[in-house]
Design a protein around this motif. Sequence first.
Motif, PDB file in Angstrom:
ATOM      1  N   ASP A 136      -2.277  -1.061  -5.387  1.00  0.00           N
ATOM      2  CA  ASP A 136      -3.143  -0.752  -4.244  1.00  0.00           C
ATOM      3  C   ASP A 136      -2.505   0.394  -3.472  1.00  0.00           C
ATOM      4  O   ASP A 136      -1.792   0.194  -2.496  1.00  0.00           O
ATOM      5  CB  ASP A 136      -3.297  -1.990  -3.360  1.00  0.00           C
ATOM      6  N   ARG A 188       0.826  -1.209   0.000  1.00  0.00           N
ATOM      7  CA  ARG A 188       0.000   0.000   0.000  1.00  0.00           C
ATOM      8  C   ARG A 188       0.864   1.265   0.000  1.00  0.00           C
ATOM      9  O   ARG A 188       0.828   2.081   0.918  1.00  0.00           O
ATOM     10  CB  ARG A 188      -0.969   0.016   1.181  1.00  0.00           C
ATOM     11  N   ARG A 235      -6.514   0.265 -10.536  1.00  0.00           N
ATOM     12  CA  ARG A 235      -6.279  -0.713  -9.465  1.00  0.00           C
ATOM     13  C   ARG A 235      -5.131  -1.661  -9.779  1.00  0.00           C
ATOM     14  O   ARG A 235      -5.116  -2.815  -9.356  1.00  0.00           O
ATOM     15  CB  ARG A 235      -7.549  -1.537  -9.195  1.00  0.00           C
TER      16      ARG A 235
END
Length: 328
Positions: A139, A116, A136
């Motif tokens: 992430d 992330r 996407r």
Amino acid sequence: MHPDPTIARLPAANAGERLPGTPLPMHYWEGARGVRLAGDSWGDASAVSVVLQHGGGQTRHAWKRTGEVLGAAGYRAIAFDARGHGDSDWAADGDYSQDLMVQDLQCVLAQEGAVRPVLVGASMGGGTSLVAAGERRVDAAALVLVDIAPRAEAGGVQNIMAFMRRNPDGFASLEEVADAIASYQPHRERPRHLQGLAKNVRLAADGRYRWHWDPRFLEGDHDMARRQARLEACASALSMPSLLVRGGMSDVLTEEGVREFLALAPASEYVAIGAASHMVAGDRNDSFGAAVVEFLMRVVPAAGPPLADAEREALVHRLDRSNLRDLP
């Protein structure tokens, strides 16, 4: 990952010799189709990763001061040369498409073990970041776009391309390199020490200085309508905290373009940096750094205790000493 001289290079590695005194990459990663990517990092490897992607014709060096400050603030900042730029390999097939650059980003993140990450991108690197986040394919915990939005002004883009196409036969001296940059960026103070420009060029076999990017980079798909449609879809799909930073003097991103982006991504934040052109981080590194650090500390806090106001101000002040003279 640290420099590994045993990694095989492609036959189409960046042409020309590195000039003495130019900084060596701290890391190498294997990108898509075996292209070797060169980069630097700052901060603890276990901290939140902030990946800094430069614009077309630039290198990782455009982010040096920002990377140092982010590292000191508790983040893991990573900046790498895009394929065909700086110390990264030139693509053997001459493919510099946006999709391949997204794949390169995915490769770096996988090899770093980054979970992330925050994506920060300027111009070309912002487009890569927006596609990666909006489709996407990464992430991302947050997104920062620097003078880039779905709608780009054709005149500003043409100015950049015209500059990059100038001097195809290179330069006889660093003085000539400085002249070329000054003609494109007259609002910036001319560098006093020309040796700092050495990281922007390579010395070719004919004794001429040439830019650090593959000329084939300019031969790619420049369908602005198709680009805009794709980026608009990506902006509409954003779900993570995002910040758009515009240079107040930019001829690439206008206030109308900003309004259109905010309509597509209404949860996004917006900051305008006065007295900055398209190259926001290079023109006003202090103001740019303050905006990004303040945003990240709110939406994606770094590991460890939060910094006191005085500590944060001291970190941002370090950016004011920046002597960046990178290219558009």
